[in-house]
Design a protein around this motif. Structure first.
Motif, PDB file in Angstrom:
ATOM      1  N   LEU A 172     -15.438  14.065 -12.118  1.00  0.00           N
ATOM      2  CA  LEU A 172     -15.679  12.676 -12.521  1.00  0.00           C
ATOM      3  C   LEU A 172     -14.350  12.025 -12.858  1.00  0.00           C
ATOM      4  CD1 LEU A 172     -17.666  10.365 -13.290  1.00  0.00           C
ATOM      5  CD2 LEU A 172     -17.589  11.269 -15.637  1.00  0.00           C
ATOM      6  N   ILE A 173     -14.078  10.872 -12.238  1.00  0.00           N
ATOM      7  CA  ILE A 173     -12.890  10.078 -12.511  1.00  0.00           C
ATOM      8  C   ILE A 173     -13.312   8.820 -13.268  1.00  0.00           C
ATOM      9  CG2 ILE A 173     -10.894   8.896 -11.539  1.00  0.00           C
ATOM     10  CD1 ILE A 173     -10.900  11.933 -11.069  1.00  0.00           C
ATOM     11  N   CYS A 174     -12.715   8.611 -14.431  1.00  0.00           N
ATOM     12  CA  CYS A 174     -13.030   7.459 -15.281  1.00  0.00           C
ATOM     13  C   CYS A 174     -11.890   6.449 -15.214  1.00  0.00           C
ATOM     14  CB  CYS A 174     -13.232   7.922 -16.718  1.00  0.00           C
ATOM     15  SG  CYS A 174     -14.485   9.217 -16.925  1.00  0.00           S
ATOM     16  N   HIS A 175     -12.215   5.172 -15.175  1.00  0.00           N
ATOM     17  CA  HIS A 175     -11.189   4.166 -14.906  1.00  0.00           C
ATOM     18  C   HIS A 175     -10.567   3.571 -16.162  1.00  0.00           C
ATOM     19  CE1 HIS A 175     -13.688   0.661 -15.941  1.00  0.00           C
ATOM     20  NE2 HIS A 175     -14.655   1.125 -15.177  1.00  0.00           N
ATOM     21  N   ALA A 209     -17.133   5.814 -11.355  1.00  0.00           N
ATOM     22  CA  ALA A 209     -18.139   4.787 -11.640  1.00  0.00           C
ATOM     23  C   ALA A 209     -17.558   3.630 -12.432  1.00  0.00           C
ATOM     24  CB  ALA A 209     -19.309   5.398 -12.417  1.00  0.00           C
ATOM     25  N   ASP A 210     -18.115   2.428 -12.215  1.00  0.00           N
ATOM     26  CA  ASP A 210     -17.827   1.284 -13.073  1.00  0.00           C
ATOM     27  C   ASP A 210     -18.433   1.537 -14.452  1.00  0.00           C
ATOM     28  OD1 ASP A 210     -16.829   0.020 -10.769  1.00  0.00           O
ATOM     29  OD2 ASP A 210     -18.755  -0.965 -10.362  1.00  0.00           O
ATOM     30  N   THR A 211     -17.760   1.107 -15.502  1.00  0.00           N
ATOM     31  CA  THR A 211     -18.338   1.207 -16.833  1.00  0.00           C
ATOM     32  C   THR A 211     -19.285   0.045 -17.104  1.00  0.00           C
ATOM     33  OG1 THR A 211     -16.553  -0.084 -17.817  1.00  0.00           O
ATOM     34  CG2 THR A 211     -16.279   2.325 -17.787  1.00  0.00           C
ATOM     35  N   LEU A 212     -20.074   0.179 -18.150  1.00  0.00           N
ATOM     36  CA  LEU A 212     -20.720  -0.980 -18.747  1.00  0.00           C
ATOM     37  C   LEU A 212     -19.642  -1.974 -19.175  1.00  0.00           C
ATOM     38  CD1 LEU A 212     -23.298   0.803 -21.113  1.00  0.00           C
ATOM     39  CD2 LEU A 212     -23.794  -0.273 -18.914  1.00  0.00           C
ATOM     40  N   VAL A 213     -20.003  -3.203 -19.371  1.00  0.00           N
ATOM     41  CA  VAL A 213     -19.139  -4.301 -19.833  1.00  0.00           C
ATOM     42  C   VAL A 213     -17.800  -4.338 -19.094  1.00  0.00           C
ATOM     43  CG1 VAL A 213     -20.275  -4.442 -22.083  1.00  0.00           C
ATOM     44  CG2 VAL A 213     -18.206  -3.052 -21.896  1.00  0.00           C
ATOM     45  N   LEU A 250     -19.390  19.736 -14.488  1.00  0.00           N
ATOM     46  CA  LEU A 250     -18.178  19.096 -14.012  1.00  0.00           C
ATOM     47  C   LEU A 250     -17.032  20.102 -14.015  1.00  0.00           C
ATOM     48  CD1 LEU A 250     -18.356  15.636 -15.845  1.00  0.00           C
ATOM     49  CD2 LEU A 250     -18.502  16.022 -13.369  1.00  0.00           C
ATOM     50  N   ALA A 251     -16.455  20.335 -12.845  1.00  0.00           N
ATOM     51  CA  ALA A 251     -15.256  21.164 -12.783  1.00  0.00           C
ATOM     52  C   ALA A 251     -14.101  20.467 -13.484  1.00  0.00           C
ATOM     53  CB  ALA A 251     -14.886  21.457 -11.322  1.00  0.00           C
ATOM     54  N   LEU A 252     -14.130  19.131 -13.489  1.00  0.00           N
ATOM     55  CA  LEU A 252     -13.073  18.343 -14.118  1.00  0.00           C
ATOM     56  C   LEU A 252     -13.588  16.957 -14.430  1.00  0.00           C
ATOM     57  CD1 LEU A 252      -9.939  17.924 -14.749  1.00  0.00           C
ATOM     58  CD2 LEU A 252      -9.782  17.008 -12.416  1.00  0.00           C
ATOM     59  N   VAL A 253     -13.208  16.440 -15.596  1.00  0.00           N
ATOM     60  CA  VAL A 253     -13.331  15.014 -15.874  1.00  0.00           C
ATOM     61  C   VAL A 253     -11.925  14.532 -16.204  1.00  0.00           C
ATOM     62  CG1 VAL A 253     -13.958  15.402 -18.296  1.00  0.00           C
ATOM     63  CG2 VAL A 253     -14.471  13.209 -17.225  1.00  0.00           C
ATOM     64  N   ALA A 254     -11.544  13.377 -15.639  1.00  0.00           N
ATOM     65  CA  ALA A 254     -10.163  12.907 -15.765  1.00  0.00           C
ATOM     66  C   ALA A 254     -10.116  11.391 -15.658  1.00  0.00           C
ATOM     67  CB  ALA A 254      -9.285  13.530 -14.679  1.00  0.00           C
ATOM     68  N   GLY A 255      -9.019  10.819 -16.133  1.00  0.00           N
ATOM     69  CA  GLY A 255      -8.814   9.383 -15.980  1.00  0.00           C
ATOM     70  C   GLY A 255      -7.619   8.924 -16.784  1.00  0.00           C
ATOM     71  N   PRO A 256      -7.068   7.751 -16.445  1.00  0.00           N
ATOM     72  CA  PRO A 256      -5.934   7.205 -17.174  1.00  0.00           C
ATOM     73  C   PRO A 256      -6.346   6.157 -18.205  1.00  0.00           C
ATOM     74  CG  PRO A 256      -6.143   6.069 -15.078  1.00  0.00           C
ATOM     75  CD  PRO A 256      -7.310   7.022 -15.181  1.00  0.00           C
ATOM     76  N   SER A 257      -5.651   6.146 -19.355  1.00  0.00           N
ATOM     77  CA  SER A 257      -5.800   5.117 -20.367  1.00  0.00           C
ATOM     78  C   SER A 257      -7.238   5.077 -20.896  1.00  0.00           C
ATOM     79  CB  SER A 257      -5.351   3.769 -19.793  1.00  0.00           C
ATOM     80  OG  SER A 257      -5.207   2.813 -20.810  1.00  0.00           O
ATOM     81  N   ASN A 258      -7.941   3.971 -20.753  1.00  0.00           N
ATOM     82  CA  ASN A 258      -9.352   3.916 -21.119  1.00  0.00           C
ATOM     83  C   ASN A 258     -10.140   5.032 -20.435  1.00  0.00           C
ATOM     84  OD1 ASN A 258     -11.933   2.561 -21.999  1.00  0.00           O
ATOM     85  ND2 ASN A 258     -12.087   2.120 -19.819  1.00  0.00           N
ATOM     86  N   VAL A 313     -18.643  20.255 -19.244  1.00  0.00           N
ATOM     87  CA  VAL A 313     -17.283  19.952 -18.798  1.00  0.00           C
ATOM     88  C   VAL A 313     -16.442  21.230 -18.824  1.00  0.00           C
ATOM     89  CG1 VAL A 313     -15.173  18.678 -19.322  1.00  0.00           C
ATOM     90  CG2 VAL A 313     -17.399  17.565 -19.584  1.00  0.00           C
ATOM     91  N   GLU A 314     -15.998  21.667 -17.646  1.00  0.00           N
ATOM     92  CA  GLU A 314     -15.169  22.866 -17.575  1.00  0.00           C
ATOM     93  C   GLU A 314     -13.715  22.566 -17.919  1.00  0.00           C
ATOM     94  OE1 GLU A 314     -14.128  26.536 -14.487  1.00  0.00           O
ATOM     95  OE2 GLU A 314     -15.526  24.947 -13.895  1.00  0.00           O
ATOM     96  N   ARG A 315     -13.204  21.435 -17.450  1.00  0.00           N
ATOM     97  CA  ARG A 315     -11.810  21.060 -17.676  1.00  0.00           C
ATOM     98  C   ARG A 315     -11.724  19.554 -17.959  1.00  0.00           C
ATOM     99  NH1 ARG A 315     -12.233  23.867 -13.053  1.00  0.00           N
ATOM    100  NH2 ARG A 315     -11.151  25.879 -12.792  1.00  0.00           N
ATOM    101  N   ALA A 316     -10.763  19.185 -18.809  1.00  0.00           N
ATOM    102  CA  ALA A 316     -10.548  17.774 -19.144  1.00  0.00           C
ATOM    103  C   ALA A 316      -9.080  17.438 -18.922  1.00  0.00           C
ATOM    104  CB  ALA A 316     -10.936  17.504 -20.595  1.00  0.00           C
ATOM    105  N   MET A 317      -8.821  16.296 -18.266  1.00  0.00           N
ATOM    106  CA  MET A 317      -7.453  15.865 -18.000  1.00  0.00           C
ATOM    107  C   MET A 317      -7.275  14.398 -18.401  1.00  0.00           C
ATOM    108  SD  MET A 317      -5.252  16.087 -14.420  1.00  0.00           S
ATOM    109  CE  MET A 317      -5.777  14.499 -13.736  1.00  0.00           C
TER     110      MET A 317
END
Length: 391
Positions: free
Chosen positions: A68-71, A112-116, A169-177, A193-197
């Motif tokens: 999962l990539i978070c924006h 995915a796009d976030t709420l708000v 999730l093998a990985l969840v990651a994202g920059p800033s927010n 969550v197996e790994r967090a970046m």
């Protein structure tokens, strides 16, 4: 944000990113997840919740090869690939795709796009927030929309992943927010969550909450904001206040090294030494970039996104308490010239993880852009990311 679309991102935040290098990227489809009724952490109920998302790769039979990539603050799900042939590449396309550090021939990658989400005017963004129609009134919610916490982003994403058949999730990651969402994910679902970046992200402490208040202050001071009631016919949105807000974010997210290109330069016909109304080159650049960004975003959504960031890890009494039971394996990536999440804060966060007994690797993302290095400068870290995924 990407300049081809008239922006940055960002924390990020962010506003006016430089162009990404051209390469052969896959075209990905933007999809819509109908999440249905959703109950927020604050106890409110939102009917007909919707977010946009994109995927690349194939989920395996066990459902455990997902990433999962978070924006970032001003971004959306477009982290990889192209949404159309010849269109701009996603902000992390350098590290996501076939054969890349996050290899979509091995992993099923979701973003995915976030709420708000602030990018309401952008047709490629699908979100539920203050600009959405309240079914009880037939009008946009405005400031009657429920308060959204960072954890609410995670819970809607969890519903999306469940609908896709993801079991782990093998990985969840994202920059800033997106890094904040990563940390929130690791705290909320440690067995999932197996790994967090987290990249260019650390704790939202009182100092950072204060900065976020400064980010949003110009919106509230714009007479056109009308306490959030500006969606009606014949009313002008608070573009002046929103542009000033983006101006603060844009400069905060960049380093002094980037700004040196404007040292002692003046726009043509301007002489600030003679006329108080004349501008310096850096001022004009910020004015133009922020005005363009304001036209592609929504002021109320900006305010709600700020509050979601201020409510980071709000379910826990402290960062240490949140990390005590969090996921075990981490790769934390700060930028040494970050003016948003400063290096001291990143080091403190790393120390909290280590005291909680986590396996913590670290790397630094460098370049002239300060905070934004973590959005556009990830390519040199490909081998570190690949090794972390293989560990």
């Amino acid at each position: 944000m990407i300049q081809r679309r008239g922006l940055l991102a960002a924390v990020a935040i962010l506003a006016s990113l430089p162009l990404l290098p051209a390469a052969a990227q896959e075209v990905v489809e933007k999809k819509v997840f109908e999440a249905g009724e959703f109950r927020t952490r604050g106890g409110a109920t939102i009917p007909n919740t919707r977010i946009g998302y994109q995927t690349m790769g194939k989920l395996n039979a066990a459902g455990d090869n997902a990433v999962l990539i978070c924006h970032f603050f001003s971004g959306n799900s477009h982290a990889f690939g192209r949404l159309s042939a010849g269109g701009p590449a996603g902000y992390w396309d350098a590290i996501i795709g076939p054969g890349k550090a996050i290899d979509t021939e091995k992993y099923f990658v979701v973003s995915a796009d976030t709420l708000v989400n602030v990018n309401v005017p952008d047709a490629s963004t699908v979100t539920t927030g203050p600009a959405s129609i309240n079914p009880d009134t037939g009008r946009p919610y405005g400031m009657t929309f429920p308060v959204i916490a960072m954890r609410d982003f995670v819970e809607v994403q969890k519903k999306l992943l469940d609908s896709l058949g993801v079991k782990r999730l093998a990985l969840v990651a994202g920059p800033s927010n997106g890094g904040l969402q990563t940390i929130e994910w690791a705290a909320a679902y440690p067995d999932f969550v197996e790994r967090a970046m987290p990249v260019i992200a650390a704790e939202i402490d009182a100092w950072m909450q204060g900065w976020l208040d400064i980010w949003e202050a110009p919106i509230r001071l714009d007479p056109n904001w009308r306490e959030g009631d500006y969606y009606g016919q014949g009313r002008e949105p608070p573009l002046k206040g929103l542009a000033e807000a983006w101006k603060i974010v844009t400069l905060h997210a960049r380093d002094r090294l980037w700004a040196k290109q404007y040292d002692r330069k003046l726009p043509e016909g301007q002489d600030p030494a003679r006329k108080i109304g004349d501008r310096f080159a850096i001022e004009k650049w910020l004015d133009d970039a922020a005005a363009a960004r304001a036209r592609t975003s929504d002021a109320n959504s900006f305010l709600y996104m700020v509050r979601a960031n201020q409510l980071f890890l709000n379910d826990y009494p402290s960062l240490a308490a949140a990390m005590e039971g969090a996921a075990k394996r981490w790769l934390v990536i700060p930028s040494p010239t970050d003016r948003v999440f400063v290096l001291d804060g990143a080091r403190e966060f790393i120390e909290v993880l280590r005291k909680a007994g986590k396996q913590v690797d670290t790397a630094e993302v460098t370049g002239p852009l300060g905070h934004l290095n973590g959005v556009v400068g990830m390519a040199p870290l490909a081998d570190r990311i690949r090794a972390f995924l293989g560990a």
